[in-house]
Scaffold this active site. Structure first.
Site, mmCIF file in Angstrom:
data_model
loop_
_atom_site.group_PDB
_atom_site.id
_atom_site.type_symbol
_atom_site.label_atom_id
_atom_site.label_comp_id
_atom_site.label_asym_id
_atom_site.label_seq_id
_atom_site.Cartn_x
_atom_site.Cartn_y
_atom_site.Cartn_z
ATOM 1 N N HIS A 149 12.874 2.308 -11.666
ATOM 2 C CA HIS A 149 13.847 3.223 -12.261
ATOM 3 C C HIS A 149 14.217 4.383 -11.341
ATOM 4 O O HIS A 149 15.224 5.052 -11.571
ATOM 5 C CB HIS A 149 13.312 3.813 -13.567
ATOM 6 C CG HIS A 149 13.146 2.814 -14.670
ATOM 7 N ND1 HIS A 149 14.172 2.005 -15.113
ATOM 8 C CD2 HIS A 149 12.069 2.489 -15.414
ATOM 9 C CE1 HIS A 149 13.730 1.226 -16.090
ATOM 10 N NE2 HIS A 149 12.451 1.493 -16.294
ATOM 11 N N GLY A 157 11.906 7.312 -15.816
ATOM 12 C CA GLY A 157 11.093 6.274 -16.434
ATOM 13 C C GLY A 157 9.741 6.051 -15.794
ATOM 14 O O GLY A 157 9.378 4.914 -15.499
#
Lengths: 497, 637
Positions: A149, A157
């Protein structure tokens, strides 16, 4: 329940693969904070399983060299890397604006050793790519990596540095085309965004879509410009099981391998797509999840296996242990050996666990619709043309002391050198053992080398030249290292060359 | 958090008046229009407009209440509203939602409606309030207590932290309600663009849904304790401190600690008497300094669990009478003075149910007493907490000004106290100026107006200054994308749709959490022990010059130092200071302590493994059952 397509031992799939495995013994001590679902401890649990199942003896085990600032800044912004390097739990209250700007603080907390953690897992992934580039292994494994991410200028994330992007950049030095496959339950948005406009990297993500983090990964996000049709998104719904998953996975990947013909593959094996994951909502069994690894392995293309999500840590360790066995071509016993984390795996103490009886919200009609849509997009691609070989850029010489001082790395501390050298000595001994055990493979490699030289002398000469450059550089470095470690370094260098 | 409480309580006041009291219409002919969502959004807008003039907003609320209660002449009320909202054309027109037909205020030009996202915030607050009311339909006391906490918080008699802690205790058995609190709080405190708000919320919702609220408070508490400060902050902190009465502070501390202890006890299923005396709540959780229990404890594990539950239930009853609770608490505290020596140290016994409850209280009292005894440290912590609140508020104000007014684009010095004045400039246009684009980070851009090539990808503005990555090779530059930004398409409330885990699964997760916390203590201590031993070896063999002060940071990494700090609890920082000054003599002492602690934890783990094995055996197979959901494609091995 084994799905179709499994190879018999005598089939081509049964051929042994040379596997490199990257692990840092300290990685399990990084701690996101009490109650945070991301737990590096799971990497340590996985390693313990590998050790007690005896799998470590079948592969080369490497402690990763930490990635340097210059390596991280190939993708990430300079100010973001500088921020990660300097921020500590004690100082973060003085940088509230920067924390907000770089999205650090809640999902991605500041914890002790944060920057070292990033260097360690990114170094493992880039190190794996270097090994693949040098044909020193067929499959490289880094379960600490796979943090998909992270963006150029921000954390996201639970991910800070996108080791996958860095590894792919390294692979592109040697391979014209690289395929990235993501079977984490979350969309691999950081990697897709990084390569959204290029045709040299194809990104494929199988993920839960609709009211789920990160909210991206629409089937219509297909890439842009030169990258059009080189991004594939496979949106799925709750409760998908093994059969449904492979109804999509194998046809799509099979078509991609035929059309795109990548020189290397990166497979992100996030284990939060397993049944019973704390943050997940899929219903894959460990065998179903590992079937993806088996399938990718069957193409005999250089393969980099990375970790990723996974928040029911007992199942993460089970899954990645089993998948390491798949990479090695070893069927791991279901009964679990006694080890220091044995108690996590009660009450059955087995490697495989049953999926639940949750409802599968993916109807066959929907799956067929997605599959035909994606195969249609793939048909719009031209078959990969053969590209004339270009001179290969120099490798990232991870961990080697260098003469220029324009990066932020400080000089190596003598005591730190001692620790690394001790570890390297262990690695050297393992490498020797590995070579003695796999003598036939060496002969096979020589044959391949001769064939390569016969078919394309220019390519071979370029490779040799690059290797010579690496050797010369290493030789120069030897002078600077302390006297009592010269021999070890020389051995290490010889092995690498 | 502050904004959330204010919003929800404001809504409650108006909602209650309108729906609970029958309207007596003196004129007989006119009917008032019903309360609508747009009215709630309007109130939020008014509050935002007057965020720097609280008195004016309170006056406005008073007008609204009086109006809805029909306590004054309608025409005169309208004139008062016009006067109060002078200069805010859109707010004056918005007030029409409260007015009957025929009496609408008319002004020359119409203004835009309030932004949609503010409406979302208030709608969520309303939904949460309704949900809480419905959930406790048969327990009006809980609902009333909840409202009382909100009211006290709004009146300023209760700090955000205290209010939050009390609500956490109230709703501790209703995880879904608790999970909505931080979401709303976060949302109301942010004014960044819709898309990034969505990303942030989804992050919090999905990735953090497993984080217990208490532990978030724990983390917050730890952060506050570590806040650094300079002379200026010291002065400010001192000024803030004088505003608190000592009695109120003491009560709040007792109450707060009591709640945290109860939750900790319940969660770990064990008493930790000795460590509770020696460590703060955070350290206890992290270290799990539990001692070996007699074997009979395990036979009674289920009974103890029910005792814990009844203990919490009993405390819950007392929450309905806060005064009585505090009074009784003080009584116990007084008694404890005379029986201090009789406190059990490390052995736990539960001959009767009542002593168990008494023990819980005594632990709270002991903790409070210890805090009083180290009043200097406590004062320091309180100062840090207040500084933290003050810093956050100042930072928040600064951000709002920069975002909402063109005239205040100038950067503000962190140390400058923001002047308390009204901002009368027009709100920033949706189309950011070129200058602002080039000064912002990508997270601050509103990309919704930018070109879009596929559902999630937006083109960064031409004026946007792309951050530099100085180590890119030509190859890297060719393949990497710097211009198209991947953004989640819209704000979504993930919590209501996320598939919930069943209770057996949650029990297994909780058990795994406990297990990993203990293992982290063990592994960290082992790693630190190894490093300390190596360092001692180097010192003894003169590899490091003994006479010169040793630079500890070069030999021990941050995790090792943190381990040592936490090993010594309240004195951790002092120990580290001494270590830096005189490493060669202090290290052997630390090493001994490390090994001692490691052995303790290893014994705890051996004992707890038996308990955890039982939990696994009881819950594992049931955790695979999701039959609650209708299934057309069951998969069972």
């Amino acid at each position: 329940m084994d799905t179709g397509g499994n190879s018999l031992p005598s089939a081509p799939d049964g051929v042994k693969r040379k596997v490199c495995y990257f692990y840092d013994p300290e990685v399990g001590n990084y701690y996101y904070g009490q109650g945070h679902p991301m737990k590096p401890h799971r990497i340590r649990m996985t390693h313990a399983l590998l050790a007690h199942y005896g799998l470590l003896q079948h592969m080369q085990v490497h402690k990763p060299f930490p990635a340097r600032d210059r390596d991280l800044c190939r993708f990430h912004a300079d100010d973001y890397v500088a921020f990660l390097r300097s921020i500590t739990p004690e100082t973060q209250q003085d940088h509230l604006r920067q924390l907000k700007r770089f999205n650090v603080g809640e999902d991605c907390p500041v914890f002790d050793g944060l920057y070292s953690f990033c260097q360690t897992y990114a170094g493992g992934s880039v190190g794996g790519a270097v090994k693949l580039n040098h044909d020193q292994c067929d499959i490289a494994v880094n379960w600490a990596g796979g943090l998909h991410h992270a963006k150029k200028c921000e954390a996201s994330g639970f991910c800070y540095v996108n080791d996958i992007v860095l590894a792919i950049l390294e692979l592109l030095k040697q391979h014209e085309r690289v395929l990235y496959v993501d079977i984490d339950i979350h969309h691999g948005d950081g990697v897709e965004e990084a390569f959204y406009t290029t045709d040299r990297v194809m990104t494929v993500s199988f993920h839960k879509f609709g009211d789920y983090f990160p909210g991206t990964g629409d089937v219509r996000d297909i890439g842009y410009g030169k990258g059009k049709y080189y991004s594939l998104n496979v949106p799925l719904d709750d409760g998908i099981d093994d059969e449904s998953y492979h109804f999509l996975f194998k046809p799509i990947i099979g078509k991609i391998m035929e059309v795109f013909r990548p020189g290397a593959v990166v497979l992100q094996c996030g284990a939060d797509s397993l049944s019973g994951d704390r943050l997940g909502c899929f219903n894959l069994s460990i065998r179903g999840h590992a079937e993806c690894v088996k399938y990718m392995r069957s193409f005999n293309v250089p393969l980099l296996l990375l970790g990723g999500g996974g928040y029911t840590i007992r199942n993460v360790a089970r899954c990645w242990c089993y998948e390491t066995g798949v990479a090695l071509g070893i069927e791991v016993d279901d009964k679990m050996p006694q080890h220091e984390y044995y108690e996590y795996f009660g009450p059955d103490y087995t490697l495989h666990v049953a999926p639940s009886n949750m409802e599968n919200k993916n109807s066959w009609h929907l799956l067929e619709e997605i599959r035909s849509k994606l195969l249609e997009n793939l048909s719009k691609l031209q078959h990969a043309p053969s590209v004339q070989f270009q001179e290969r850029p120099p490798d990232s010489d991870l961990g080697e002391a260098d003469e220029d001082h324009d990066d932020g790395d400080g000089p190596w501390d003598p005591d730190s050198d001692m620790d690394i050298d001790v570890e390297r000595e262990l690695v050297s001994s393992k490498v020797k053992k590995e070579i003695s055990e796999h003598q036939p493979n060496d002969l096979e490699d020589q044959t391949s080398g001769e064939h390569l030289r016969g078919s394309d002398t220019a390519v071979a000469e370029t490779c040799m030249k690059a290797l010579d450059i690496s050797c010369q550089k290493a030789d120069e470095d030897n002078v600077k290292v302390e006297q009592n470690t010269v021999n070890d370094l020389a051995k290490e260098t010889d092995l690498k060359c | 958090m502050i904004n959330f409480f204010n919003d929800i309580y404001t809504f409650y006041e108006i909602f209650c008046m309108n729906s609970c009291q029958p309207l007596v219409n003196g004129r007989g002919a006119k009917k008032q229009r019903p309360m609508t969502d747009s009215a709630l959004a309007y109130l939020t807008t008014v509050k935002d407009a007057f965020k720097d003039d609280r008195e004016k907003y309170d006056k406005f609320l008073e007008l609204v209440k009086n109006f809805t209660a029909e306590r004054f002449n309608l025409v005169r009320g309208i004139e008062e509203v016009k006067e109060l909202l002078k200069g805010y054309r859109d707010l004056i027109l918005g007030f029409n939602v409260f007015l009957p037909k025929g009496y609408e205020i008319k002004l020359p030009l119409e203004d835009e409606q309030p932004p949609e996202k503010k409406l979302d915030v208030f709608v969520k607050a309303k939904k949460l309030l309704h949900k809480i009311k419905a959930r406790f339909h048969g327990q009006d006391n809980v609902y009333k207590t909840f409202l009382a906490i909100l009211k006290m918080h709004k009146d300023g008699t209760k700090s955000p932290t205290a209010a939050y802690g009390e609500i956490t205790a109230l709703l501790q058995h209703h995880a879904d309600l608790l999970n909505e609190l931080p979401f709303l709080s976060l949302n109301t405190s942010r004014t960044i663009s819709i898309h990034f708000t969505s990303a942030q919320n989804s992050l919090f919702r999905e990735k953090s849904s497993a984080v217990p609220i208490v532990q978030q408070m724990c983390v917050l508490k730890r952060k506050r304790t570590k806040t650094s400060h300079d002379d200026h902050n010291h002065i400010v902190g001192h000024r803030l401190e004088s505003d608190w009465s000592e009695r109120e502070k003491d009560n709040r501390d007792y109450y707060q600690d009591g709640i945290q202890k109860l939750l900790s006890l319940k969660r770990t299923h064990f008493c930790m008497a000795e460590d509770l005396m020696a460590r703060s709540f955070c350290n206890v959780d992290k270290h799990f300094g539990m001692h070996p229990m007699p074997s009979t404890c395990y036979d009674q594990s289920s009974m103890k669990s029910s005792e814990r539950f009844s203990f919490c239930a009993k405390i819950k009853d007392k929450l309905q009478n806060p005064k009585n609770y505090f009074s009784k608490h003080v009584d116990i505290y007084s008694k404890e003075k005379t029986t201090r020596q009789e406190l059990p140290s490390s052995t736990t016994d539960f001959p009767r149910k009542f002593p168990d409850l008494m023990k819980g209280f005594n632990e709270c009292v002991t903790q409070c007493k210890k805090m009083n005894e180290s009043s200097r440290d406590e004062e320091h912590v309180q100062k840090q907490i207040k500084l933290e609140d003050w810093n956050r508020d100042r930072h928040h104000d600064g951000d709002d000004r920069v975002k909402e007014t063109v005239s205040d684009c100038r950067k503000r010095d962190k140390s400058t106290v923001v002047a308390n004045k009204n901002v009368s400039g027009r709100k920033l246009s949706l189309y950011a100026s070129k200058k602002k684009n080039s000064a912002k980070s990508v997270r601050e851009l509103d990309l919704s107006i930018c070109e879009k090539c596929t559902p999630s990808y937006y083109l960064l503005p031409k004026e946007f200054q792309i951050p530099s990555s100085s180590r890119r090779t030509k190859l890297d530059a060719e393949v990497l994308n710097d211009h198209w930004k991947c953004v989640a398409p819209s704000i979504k409330d993930y919590s209501s749709k996320h598939m919930s885990k069943n209770l057996n699964e949650m029990t297994l997760f909780e058990c795994e959490d406990d297990r990993i916390e203990l293992d982290m203590c063990l592994e960290t201590a082992k790693s630190t022990t190894k490093q300390v031993e190596e360092l001692i070896e180097k010192i003894n063999t003169n590899m490091i010059e003994r006479d010169n002060p040793i630079n500890i940071e070069k030999h021990l990494i941050a995790q090792n130092l943190r381990c040592i700090e936490q090993l010594y609890g309240d004195h951790g920082i002092d120990v580290l200071d001494v270590l830096r000054k005189n490493a060669s003599q202090v290290l052997p002492v630390i090493l001994t302590r490390l090994k001692q602690k490691h052995e303790e934890w290893a014994r705890c783990r051996a004992d707890l493994n038996k308990l955890w094995a039982e939990v696994y055996a009881k819950n594992y197979h049931k955790s695979l059952n999701h039959d609650r959901v209708p299934s057309t494609r069951n998969q069972e091995l």
